[in-house]
Design an enzyme around this catalytic site. Structure first.
Site, PDB file in Angstrom:
ATOM      1  N   VAL A 193      52.571 -31.243  17.077  1.00 38.62           N
ATOM      2  CA  VAL A 193      51.386 -31.931  17.601  1.00 38.62           C
ATOM      3  C   VAL A 193      50.824 -31.199  18.823  1.00 38.62           C
ATOM      4  CG1 VAL A 193      50.610 -34.033  18.787  1.00 38.62           C
ATOM      5  CG2 VAL A 193      51.917 -34.195  16.678  1.00 38.62           C
TER       6      VAL A 193
ATOM      7  N   ARG B  75      47.722 -34.716  10.004  1.00 35.64           N
ATOM      8  CA  ARG B  75      48.741 -34.548   8.968  1.00 35.64           C
ATOM      9  C   ARG B  75      49.260 -33.131   9.041  1.00 35.64           C
ATOM     10  NH1 ARG B  75      44.956 -35.000   4.073  1.00 35.64           N
ATOM     11  NH2 ARG B  75      43.743 -33.842   5.598  1.00 35.64           N
ATOM     12  N   GLU B  76      50.575 -32.946   9.109  1.00 34.11           N
ATOM     13  CA  GLU B  76      51.101 -31.582   9.032  1.00 34.11           C
ATOM     14  C   GLU B  76      50.621 -30.970   7.722  1.00 34.11           C
ATOM     15  OE1 GLU B  76      55.336 -31.191   9.734  1.00 34.11           O
ATOM     16  OE2 GLU B  76      55.174 -32.578  11.409  1.00 34.11           O
TER      17      GLU B  76
ATOM     18  N   ASN C 238      50.642 -45.854  10.173  1.00 35.39           N
ATOM     19  CA  ASN C 238      51.688 -45.112   9.468  1.00 35.39           C
ATOM     20  C   ASN C 238      52.517 -46.025   8.564  1.00 35.39           C
ATOM     21  OD1 ASN C 238      51.019 -42.614  10.344  1.00 35.39           O
ATOM     22  ND2 ASN C 238      52.931 -42.180  11.400  1.00 35.39           N
TER      23      ASN C 238
ATOM     24  N   PHE D 220      47.368 -41.524  -1.382  1.00 38.54           N
ATOM     25  CA  PHE D 220      48.691 -42.122  -1.139  1.00 38.54           C
ATOM     26  C   PHE D 220      49.160 -43.002  -2.293  1.00 38.54           C
ATOM     27  CE2 PHE D 220      50.242 -40.843   3.030  1.00 38.54           C
ATOM     28  CZ  PHE D 220      49.145 -40.089   3.426  1.00 38.54           C
ATOM     29  N   LEU D 221      48.629 -42.722  -3.496  1.00 40.38           N
ATOM     30  CA  LEU D 221      49.106 -43.418  -4.694  1.00 40.38           C
ATOM     31  C   LEU D 221      49.742 -42.420  -5.655  1.00 40.38           C
ATOM     32  CD1 LEU D 221      46.388 -46.143  -5.526  1.00 40.38           C
ATOM     33  CD2 LEU D 221      48.632 -46.449  -4.478  1.00 40.38           C
TER      34      LEU D 221
ATOM     35  N   ALA E  85      53.181 -41.237  -7.148  1.00 41.18           N
ATOM     36  CA  ALA E  85      54.611 -41.566  -7.234  1.00 41.18           C
ATOM     37  C   ALA E  85      55.436 -40.299  -7.048  1.00 41.18           C
ATOM     38  CB  ALA E  85      54.901 -42.197  -8.588  1.00 41.18           C
TER      39      ALA E  85
ATOM     40  N   CYS F 125      57.695 -38.328  10.658  1.00 41.13           N
ATOM     41  CA  CYS F 125      56.910 -39.484  11.113  1.00 41.13           C
ATOM     42  C   CYS F 125      57.215 -40.790  10.367  1.00 41.13           C
ATOM     43  CB  CYS F 125      55.423 -39.168  11.016  1.00 41.13           C
ATOM     44  SG  CYS F 125      54.918 -37.930  12.227  1.00 41.13           S
TER      45      CYS F 125
ATOM     46  N   ARG G 202      62.189 -31.676   8.520  1.00 39.84           N
ATOM     47  CA  ARG G 202      62.776 -32.873   9.121  1.00 39.84           C
ATOM     48  C   ARG G 202      62.683 -34.053   8.147  1.00 39.84           C
ATOM     49  NH1 ARG G 202      59.683 -32.836  14.844  1.00 39.84           N
ATOM     50  NH2 ARG G 202      57.988 -32.163  13.496  1.00 39.84           N
TER      51      ARG G 202
END
Ligand code: NAD
Length: 430
Positions: A11, A154-155, A208, A249-250, A252, A260, A327
């Site tokens: 960041v 967003r990374e 988040n 973000f849908l 699967a 994060c 991470r």
């Protein structure tokens, strides 16, 4: 404006560089002397698309400097941003010792009015504690304001996100720092939300947690698809075309990870409990996410029966595409589980192999993704790097001792894989 960023990580480095790119005079501080040395000599401590070029251009232009001295940063700036880690403790709460330490360092270095901005993700009411700490440790007894300015980048897309933010949140307890904060963000022409500090801190955790919830929701639907022969991508498309829901973000998968979502979820659950609210909904999000990796490992075990003594190829080690960040990567956890079961692993990642070597020493790292399958009993896709979609599938089929692919990211077309002769197992697709 003269700005200092304390903490030069994923960041801090992006923030400092993008501020400089907008014309501000920026000092990036980090206590890691090796990192500062590397940056000063033109090296990069992280991979983030487009960042290296901007760091070079702005250091050359004299707008971006690096130091390990917080004192120097605070003395030479009007606004000091905090971008240090806020990792999870064993009980799910947040380790705020970095924030507290930096607050003391800033307090000790202040000789005149400063705006101290928290950009790290923190539990609600941290701003109050930062203000208390600075007041307590500031010998010069100068005036200051604490601001909460959560970061939403967003990374993998961090530069793009920072240069074109969908919104900027500024949490304040007085009007005094507002004009300066608006000036900092003026070049980005983004909508600015000015609110109180507690609301700003809540916005970040709420956002988040909601995104994590959305992923777990479609992952739960993927389980139903597997039980009924449905196709989760078709369901996601059908849901996502509703503008109230949206398609993002849908997707699967074998679950979310990274530095994060897992820690922010735990932190939000923990702070809620501390405040007297049981956020059971988010506990279920965690449970579904953990279940996805369990189900994926089970799929591999059920198909191969025994993995001990078998060689498996793994495509992807980073927690997601376009980053070298491992991470809390589900891909790394998957590898650890397979190694524990006695499998030998051959792995490739476009950017994360160097970092993975430190945590997965027993793995054979392969530079060419098309060579990973050589001598393997099966191939596993663990990260959604777009380049994996260009894998030479004919070659993979020849290289594999058995044409089996486990796809934890649904990168390939089911019918096409079957036509090519693969036993192809993905997530929530029939
Ligand atoms: P990071 O670990 O990549 O970087 C943190 C840096 O701070 C490290 O370089 C570390 O050496 C340095 N540091 C620690 N203590 C210091 C001190 N006392 N003085 C100077 N430097 C110090 O972490 P990150 O991913 O950049 O995350 C920072 C914060 O931003 C976290 O709270 C995180 O939750 C939040 N955040 C992260 C992302 C992301 O995508 N990574 C996005 C939004 C918000």
């Amino acid at each position: 404006m003269k700005l200092t960023i304390i903490g030069t990580g994923y960041v801090g480095l992006v923030t400092g560089t993008c501020f400089a790119q907008a014309g501000h005079q920026v000092i990036c501080v980090d206590k890691d002397a090796d990192k500062i040395k590397l940056l000063k000599s033109g090296g990069m401590p992280i991979y983030e698309p487009g960042l290296e070029e901007l760091v070079k251009a702005n250091t050359a232009a004299g707008r971006l400097e690096f130091t390990h001295s917080t004192q120097e940063g605070v003395e030479r700036s009007d606004i000091v941003f905090i971008a240090v880690p806020t990792p999870a403790l064993a009980d799910g709460s947040v380790d705020l010792s970095y924030i507290e330490g930096v607050s003391r360092d800033i307090a000790g270095a202040m000789t005149g009015y400063r705006i101290v901005v928290d950009k790290s993700t923190v539990p609600v009411r941290t701003g109050e504690k930062v203000a208390e700490t600075i007041k307590r440790y500031c010998k010069a007894k100068v005036e200051f304001d604490v601001v909460s300015n959560p970061e939403f980048l967003r990374e993998g897309f961090a530069v793009e996100d920072f240069m074109r933010p969908e919104r900027v949140v500024i949490g304040v307890s007085s009007q005094r720092p507002v004009a300066a904060m608006r000036e900092v963000y003026l070049p980005y022409q983004a909508p600015i939300i000015v609110t109180d500090i507690n609301s700003a801190e809540l916005i970040k955790h709420a956002a988040n947690s909601f995104l994590a919830l959305k992923i777990s929701y479609i992952n739960a639907i993927s389980v139903l698809c597997e039980l009924t022969g449905g196709n989760v991508q078709e369901v996601a498309n059908g849901m996502g075309m509703d503008s109230r829901i949206g398609r993002k973000f849908l997707d699967a998968s074998l679950g979310f990870g990274g530095s994060c979502f897992p820690k922010d979820l735990s932190a939000f659950i923990h702070i809620s409990a501390k405040l007297g609210y049981d956020f059971g909904l988010l506990k279920e999000v965690q449970r579904i996410n953990a279940g996805q990796l369990d189900r994926f490992v089970k799929k591999i075990m059920d198909t191969l029966w025994v993995v001990k003594g078998k060689t498996l190829g793994v495509l992807g080690l980073a927690f997601k595409q376009n980053t070298d960040d491992i991470r809390m990567s589900p891909a790394i956890e998957l590898c650890q589980r397979l190694l524990k079961e006695g499998a030998a692993l051959r792995a490739h990642d476009p950017q994360a192999m160097e970092k993975a070597r430190a945590v997965l020493p027993g793995v054979t790292y392969v530079d060419d993704m098309n060579e990973v399958a050589v001598g393997c009993d099966a191939l596993i896709v663990a990260t959604e790097w777009p380049v994996f979609k260009t894998l030479d599938l004919q070659r993979a089929r020849q290289n594999l001792s058995h044409p089996i692919i486990f796809d934890g990211r649904n990168l390939f077309d089911v019918a096409e894989m079957e036509r090519l002769g693969f036993l192809y197992k993905s997530i929530g697709r029939g």
